[in-house]
Design a protein around this motif. Structure first.
Motif, PDB file in Angstrom:
ATOM      1  N   THR A 149       0.836  -1.204   0.000  1.00  0.00           N
ATOM      2  CA  THR A 149       0.000   0.000   0.000  1.00  0.00           C
ATOM      3  C   THR A 149       0.872   1.256   0.000  1.00  0.00           C
ATOM      4  O   THR A 149       0.637   2.194  -0.767  1.00  0.00           O
ATOM      5  CB  THR A 149      -0.935   0.004   1.225  1.00  0.00           C
ATOM      6  N   ARG A 150       1.906   1.256   0.824  1.00  0.00           N
ATOM      7  CA  ARG A 150       2.824   2.401   0.898  1.00  0.00           C
ATOM      8  C   ARG A 150       3.523   2.626  -0.441  1.00  0.00           C
ATOM      9  O   ARG A 150       3.602   3.756  -0.929  1.00  0.00           O
ATOM     10  CB  ARG A 150       3.850   2.143   2.006  1.00  0.00           C
ATOM     11  N   GLN A 151       4.022   1.561  -1.066  1.00  0.00           N
ATOM     12  CA  GLN A 151       4.704   1.679  -2.352  1.00  0.00           C
ATOM     13  C   GLN A 151       3.759   2.164  -3.447  1.00  0.00           C
ATOM     14  O   GLN A 151       4.138   2.965  -4.298  1.00  0.00           O
ATOM     15  CB  GLN A 151       5.334   0.338  -2.754  1.00  0.00           C
ATOM     16  N   PHE A 152       2.527   1.666  -3.445  1.00  0.00           N
ATOM     17  CA  PHE A 152       1.531   2.078  -4.433  1.00  0.00           C
ATOM     18  C   PHE A 152       1.301   3.582  -4.344  1.00  0.00           C
ATOM     19  O   PHE A 152       1.304   4.282  -5.352  1.00  0.00           O
ATOM     20  CB  PHE A 152       0.218   1.320  -4.196  1.00  0.00           C
ATOM     21  N   ARG A 153       1.113   4.082  -3.133  1.00  0.00           N
ATOM     22  CA  ARG A 153       0.840   5.517  -2.941  1.00  0.00           C
ATOM     23  C   ARG A 153       2.078   6.355  -3.226  1.00  0.00           C
ATOM     24  O   ARG A 153       1.975   7.442  -3.782  1.00  0.00           O
ATOM     25  CB  ARG A 153       0.328   5.758  -1.526  1.00  0.00           C
ATOM     26  N   GLY A 180       0.630   4.918  -8.075  1.00  0.00           N
ATOM     27  CA  GLY A 180      -0.034   3.844  -8.813  1.00  0.00           C
ATOM     28  C   GLY A 180       0.934   2.757  -9.184  1.00  0.00           C
ATOM     29  O   GLY A 180       2.011   2.639  -8.611  1.00  0.00           O
ATOM     30  N   GLY A 181       0.535   1.988 -10.143  1.00  0.00           N
ATOM     31  CA  GLY A 181       1.404   0.913 -10.572  1.00  0.00           C
ATOM     32  C   GLY A 181       0.695  -0.028 -11.513  1.00  0.00           C
ATOM     33  O   GLY A 181      -0.429   0.208 -11.942  1.00  0.00           O
ATOM     34  N   GLN A 182       1.412  -1.093 -11.833  1.00  0.00           N
ATOM     35  CA  GLN A 182       0.880  -2.132 -12.698  1.00  0.00           C
ATOM     36  C   GLN A 182       1.154  -3.481 -12.066  1.00  0.00           C
ATOM     37  O   GLN A 182       2.069  -3.634 -11.259  1.00  0.00           O
ATOM     38  CB  GLN A 182       1.536  -2.079 -14.073  1.00  0.00           C
ATOM     39  N   PHE A 235      -5.204  -0.829  -8.890  1.00  0.00           N
ATOM     40  CA  PHE A 235      -5.777   0.066  -7.888  1.00  0.00           C
ATOM     41  C   PHE A 235      -5.773  -0.649  -6.544  1.00  0.00           C
ATOM     42  O   PHE A 235      -5.554  -1.855  -6.467  1.00  0.00           O
ATOM     43  CB  PHE A 235      -7.171   0.578  -8.259  1.00  0.00           C
ATOM     44  N   LEU A 236      -6.001   0.134  -5.495  1.00  0.00           N
ATOM     45  CA  LEU A 236      -6.113  -0.431  -4.152  1.00  0.00           C
ATOM     46  C   LEU A 236      -7.589  -0.642  -3.845  1.00  0.00           C
ATOM     47  O   LEU A 236      -8.400   0.267  -4.003  1.00  0.00           O
ATOM     48  CB  LEU A 236      -5.532   0.517  -3.111  1.00  0.00           C
ATOM     49  N   LEU A 237      -7.923  -1.836  -3.428  1.00  0.00           N
ATOM     50  CA  LEU A 237      -9.279  -2.149  -2.997  1.00  0.00           C
ATOM     51  C   LEU A 237      -9.299  -2.123  -1.481  1.00  0.00           C
ATOM     52  O   LEU A 237      -8.490  -2.778  -0.834  1.00  0.00           O
ATOM     53  CB  LEU A 237      -9.677  -3.541  -3.487  1.00  0.00           C
ATOM     54  N   GLU A 238     -10.203  -1.349  -0.913  1.00  0.00           N
ATOM     55  CA  GLU A 238     -10.366  -1.305   0.542  1.00  0.00           C
ATOM     56  C   GLU A 238     -11.702  -1.930   0.889  1.00  0.00           C
ATOM     57  O   GLU A 238     -12.745  -1.464   0.458  1.00  0.00           O
ATOM     58  CB  GLU A 238     -10.314   0.130   1.061  1.00  0.00           C
ATOM     59  N   THR A 239     -11.647  -3.021   1.645  1.00  0.00           N
ATOM     60  CA  THR A 239     -12.842  -3.721   2.084  1.00  0.00           C
ATOM     61  C   THR A 239     -12.844  -3.793   3.605  1.00  0.00           C
ATOM     62  O   THR A 239     -11.873  -3.419   4.254  1.00  0.00           O
ATOM     63  CB  THR A 239     -12.879  -5.161   1.529  1.00  0.00           C
ATOM     64  N   LEU A 240     -13.927  -4.306   4.157  1.00  0.00           N
ATOM     65  CA  LEU A 240     -13.970  -4.615   5.579  1.00  0.00           C
ATOM     66  C   LEU A 240     -13.784  -6.119   5.718  1.00  0.00           C
ATOM     67  O   LEU A 240     -14.384  -6.893   4.965  1.00  0.00           O
ATOM     68  CB  LEU A 240     -15.309  -4.198   6.190  1.00  0.00           C
ATOM     69  N   GLY A 241     -12.946  -6.531   6.667  1.00  0.00           N
ATOM     70  CA  GLY A 241     -12.705  -7.950   6.886  1.00  0.00           C
ATOM     71  C   GLY A 241     -13.998  -8.697   7.164  1.00  0.00           C
ATOM     72  O   GLY A 241     -14.835  -8.223   7.923  1.00  0.00           O
ATOM     73  N   ALA A 242     -14.167  -9.865   6.543  1.00  0.00           N
ATOM     74  CA  ALA A 242     -15.398 -10.639   6.690  1.00  0.00           C
ATOM     75  C   ALA A 242     -15.654 -11.030   8.138  1.00  0.00           C
ATOM     76  O   ALA A 242     -16.794 -11.017   8.592  1.00  0.00           O
ATOM     77  CB  ALA A 242     -15.334 -11.885   5.811  1.00  0.00           C
ATOM     78  N   ARG A 243     -14.613 -11.379   8.861  1.00  0.00           N
ATOM     79  CA  ARG A 243     -14.787 -11.781  10.261  1.00  0.00           C
ATOM     80  C   ARG A 243     -14.476 -10.647  11.228  1.00  0.00           C
ATOM     81  O   ARG A 243     -15.184 -10.447  12.203  1.00  0.00           O
ATOM     82  CB  ARG A 243     -13.876 -12.959  10.581  1.00  0.00           C
ATOM     83  N   SER A 244     -13.402  -9.916  10.951  1.00  0.00           N
ATOM     84  CA  SER A 244     -12.933  -8.915  11.915  1.00  0.00           C
ATOM     85  C   SER A 244     -13.665  -7.583  11.813  1.00  0.00           C
ATOM     86  O   SER A 244     -13.751  -6.848  12.783  1.00  0.00           O
ATOM     87  CB  SER A 244     -11.434  -8.661  11.703  1.00  0.00           C
ATOM     88  N   GLY A 245     -14.150  -7.238  10.620  1.00  0.00           N
ATOM     89  CA  GLY A 245     -14.760  -5.925  10.419  1.00  0.00           C
ATOM     90  C   GLY A 245     -13.730  -4.813  10.300  1.00  0.00           C
ATOM     91  O   GLY A 245     -14.081  -3.644  10.174  1.00  0.00           O
TER      92      GLY A 245
END
Length: 116
Positions: free
Chosen positions: A31-35, A39-41, A49-59
């Motif tokens: 994540t740090r390198q991408f920012r 960007g990147g390939q 791109f960076l996908l930000e989700t919520l953890g299925a178990r942890s939230g």
């Protein structure tokens, strides 16, 4: 339409399971390198791109750098592959639990999305 996780495959390359601390460190580093680079390939040459989700178990917020193909205006196609492994990537399970997510492009633009 919601995200459905298909059954686990029976073949594929072994993909190591990292200890929690190692996975966290690797994810933060990517994540740090991408920012930092704006960007990147992917290794296959796709834009990423960076996908930000919520953890299925942890939230807890989770990040994954993914390659994508632009399918149309405000529509991106992402393939849920774990390098050919029989198991699915964790971010797919996160989206199956909560399809609301955010994607971040290399230019800093953030877009709220709903996975289908």
């Amino acid at each position: 339409m919601s995200v459905k996780v298909p059954p686990k495959g029976t073949r594929g390359v072994p993909f190591p399971r990292l200890p929690g601390w190692a996975a966290t460190r690797l994810s933060r580093s990517m994540t740090r390198q991408f920012r930092k680079r704006g960007g990147g390939q992917t290794s296959g040459g796709l834009h990423a791109f960076l996908l930000e989700t919520l953890g299925a178990r942890s939230g807890e917020p989770r990040h994954a750098m993914l390659g994508y193909i632009e399918e149309g205006p405000e529509s991106w196609l992402v393939i849920a592959s774990l390098g050919g492994a029989a198991r699915h990537p964790a971010w797919l399970h996160n989206l199956a639990r909560n399809p609301e997510a955010t994607i971040e492009f290399g230019d800093g633009r953030r877009v709220s999305v709903r996975a289908e």
